[in-house]
Design an enzyme around this catalytic site. Structure first.
Site, PDB file in Angstrom:
ATOM      1  N   ASP A  65       0.853  -1.491  -0.179  1.00  0.00           N
ATOM      2  CA  ASP A  65      -0.149   0.696  -0.135  1.00  0.00           C
ATOM      3  C   ASP A  65       0.664   1.792  -0.229  1.00  0.00           C
ATOM      4  O   ASP A  65       2.178   1.040   0.297  1.00  0.00           O
ATOM      5  CB  ASP A  65      -1.109   0.232   1.292  1.00  0.00           C
ATOM      6  CG  ASP A  65      -0.317  -0.549   2.360  1.00  0.00           C
ATOM      7  OD1 ASP A  65       0.908  -0.104   2.966  1.00  0.00           O
ATOM      8  OD2 ASP A  65      -1.415  -1.037   3.344  1.00  0.00           O
ATOM      9  N   ASP A 134      -7.919  -3.018  14.077  1.00  0.00           N
ATOM     10  CA  ASP A 134      -9.618  -2.676  13.432  1.00  0.00           C
ATOM     11  C   ASP A 134      -9.263  -3.697  12.260  1.00  0.00           C
ATOM     12  O   ASP A 134     -10.812  -4.256  11.994  1.00  0.00           O
ATOM     13  CB  ASP A 134      -9.779  -2.110  12.664  1.00  0.00           C
ATOM     14  CG  ASP A 134      -9.081  -1.529  11.552  1.00  0.00           C
ATOM     15  OD1 ASP A 134      -8.057  -2.269  11.233  1.00  0.00           O
ATOM     16  OD2 ASP A 134      -9.476  -1.111  10.714  1.00  0.00           O
ATOM     17  N   HIS A 136      -7.359  -4.451  10.180  1.00  0.00           N
ATOM     18  CA  HIS A 136      -7.655  -4.468   8.582  1.00  0.00           C
ATOM     19  C   HIS A 136      -6.310  -4.951   7.713  1.00  0.00           C
ATOM     20  O   HIS A 136      -5.261  -5.218   8.571  1.00  0.00           O
ATOM     21  CB  HIS A 136      -7.589  -3.014   7.651  1.00  0.00           C
ATOM     22  CG  HIS A 136      -5.985  -2.171   8.692  1.00  0.00           C
ATOM     23  ND1 HIS A 136      -6.272  -0.966   9.516  1.00  0.00           N
ATOM     24  CD2 HIS A 136      -4.481  -2.469   9.054  1.00  0.00           C
ATOM     25  CE1 HIS A 136      -5.120  -0.126   9.679  1.00  0.00           C
ATOM     26  NE2 HIS A 136      -4.177  -1.825   8.932  1.00  0.00           N
ATOM     27  N   GLU A 141      -9.532  -1.258   4.917  1.00  0.00           N
ATOM     28  CA  GLU A 141     -10.794  -1.276   6.744  1.00  0.00           C
ATOM     29  C   GLU A 141     -11.744  -2.051   6.966  1.00  0.00           C
ATOM     30  O   GLU A 141     -12.424  -2.674   5.921  1.00  0.00           O
ATOM     31  CB  GLU A 141     -11.215   0.013   6.934  1.00  0.00           C
ATOM     32  CG  GLU A 141      -9.870   1.069   6.169  1.00  0.00           C
ATOM     33  CD  GLU A 141      -9.059   0.990   8.416  1.00  0.00           C
ATOM     34  OE1 GLU A 141      -9.213  -0.240   8.222  1.00  0.00           O
ATOM     35  OE2 GLU A 141      -8.428   2.202   8.432  1.00  0.00           O
TER      36      GLU A 141
HETATM   37  C1  F6R Z   1       1.682  -1.841   5.900  1.00  0.00           C
HETATM   38  C2  F6R Z   1      -0.318  -2.281   6.154  1.00  0.00           C
HETATM   39  C3  F6R Z   1      -0.731  -2.344   7.727  1.00  0.00           C
HETATM   40  C4  F6R Z   1      -0.366  -3.165   8.888  1.00  0.00           C
HETATM   41  C5  F6R Z   1      -1.117  -2.583   9.700  1.00  0.00           C
HETATM   42  C6  F6R Z   1      -0.241  -3.347  10.971  1.00  0.00           C
HETATM   43  O1  F6R Z   1       1.749  -1.523   4.784  1.00  0.00           O
HETATM   44  O2  F6R Z   1      -0.223  -2.774   5.402  1.00  0.00           O
HETATM   45  O3  F6R Z   1      -2.179  -3.075   7.192  1.00  0.00           O
HETATM   46  O4  F6R Z   1      -0.140  -3.985   8.310  1.00  0.00           O
HETATM   47  O5  F6R Z   1      -1.491  -1.610  10.269  1.00  0.00           O
HETATM   48  O6  F6R Z   1       0.257  -1.996  11.884  1.00  0.00           O
HETATM   49  P1  F6R Z   1       1.607  -2.048  13.143  1.00  0.00           P
HETATM   50  O7  F6R Z   1       3.347  -3.329  11.625  1.00  0.00           O
HETATM   51  O8  F6R Z   1       2.732  -0.862  12.434  1.00  0.00           O
HETATM   52  O9  F6R Z   1       0.604  -2.431  13.738  1.00  0.00           O
END
Ligand code: F6R
Length: 258
Positions: A65, A134, A136, A141
């Protein structure tokens, strides 16, 4: 779905084992890269293995992303994070590292081009994932379509607050992102999701043991033919079947690998 509960940085080693095994079998493997905190132990481990000879010269990589609207070279743009945390530390060719173009004038065309680039590379062999509080994955989301492909999404405020730690303030966290869709992620041949810390325990129990529902996007991984979930004790603390997962992993035949 295989659930493995481990201590500390062991998860990074195990995910790195899977990537090393893949690269030895298929030197031109296509890796899917997550950003955020969860994959950092994997990148540290891969950088150390590269120093000891692990070769990435024929591999390619696709980021999950990207934020929309951050200027090129912004330290928190995911293109820059991927470069800083991983690809600059191994010998992958910079031209083989791709990310959705969050600064494109024509966003739908940039998303379609990204899907085409993944397909042209032969699809993603191994996709690293984290999970949001959440539920995702990528930036899909709650409510995201299970068949979605790379597209623009709005971030939920909870995600913006979670990610504000990487920025100077909440106001600097963009509201929009480009993300591989759930359909894109499901097409990867192997997915490895890492989650650590008590703040992930609810989302982890929801997506592993709850119903498959768009309100918890990661729950779609219950339908993936090869999904590996690597958790520390805190992230696993709300799982009903934790003892079963531990028993299964402890007694797994060594030849199976991940
Ligand atoms: C990042 C991404 C997000 C993260 C998620 C967890 O490229 O796609 O889905 O993997 O928000 O973030 P962390 O690892 O910082 O807790």
């Amino acid at each position: 779905m295989e659930v493995v509960i481990l201590g500390g940085r062991q998860a990074g080693k195990l995910a790195a084992d899977a990537i090393e095994h893949l690269l030895r079998r298929k030197p031109d493997a296509v890796l899917g890269l997550a950003t955020g905190s969860s994959p950092l132990p994997v990148y540290d481990e891969l950088a150390a293995r590269h120093e000891r000879g692990l070769d990435f010269s024929r591999a390619s990589a696709f980021a999950l992303d990207e934020y929309v609207g951050l200027p090129a070279g912004h330290p928190e743009s995911y293109r820059e994070v991927v470069r800083r945390e991983f690809t600059s530390r191994v010998n992958i060719a910079p031209g083989n590292v791709h990310g959705p173009d969050g600064s494109a004038a024509d966003i739908p065309a940039a998303c379609a081009a990204y899907e085409e680039a993944i397909a042209a590379a032969g699809g993603i062999d191994l996709q690293l994932l984290g999970v949001g509080t959440d539920g995702h994955i990528g930036f899909n989301e709650p409510g995201s379509s299970f068949t979605s492909r790379t597209r623009i999404k709005s971030l939920i405020e909870q995600t913006r607050r979670d990610n504000a730690r990487f920025f100077g303030s909440l106001a600097e966290v963009p509201h929009h992102v480009l993300t591989q869709g759930l359909g894109t992620i499901m097409a990867a041949r192997h997915v490895i999701l890492l989650a650590t810390g008590a703040q992930k325990a609810q989302a982890v129990s929801d997506f592993i043991e709850g119903p498959v529902a768009a309100v918890c996007p990661a729950s779609i991984l219950q339908f993936h033919p090869h999904a590996t979930i690597l958790l520390d004790e805190a992230a696993a603390s709300a799982l009903k079947l934790a003892d079963f997962y531990r028993h299964t992993y402890d007694n797994k035949p060594a030849w199976q690998g991940l």
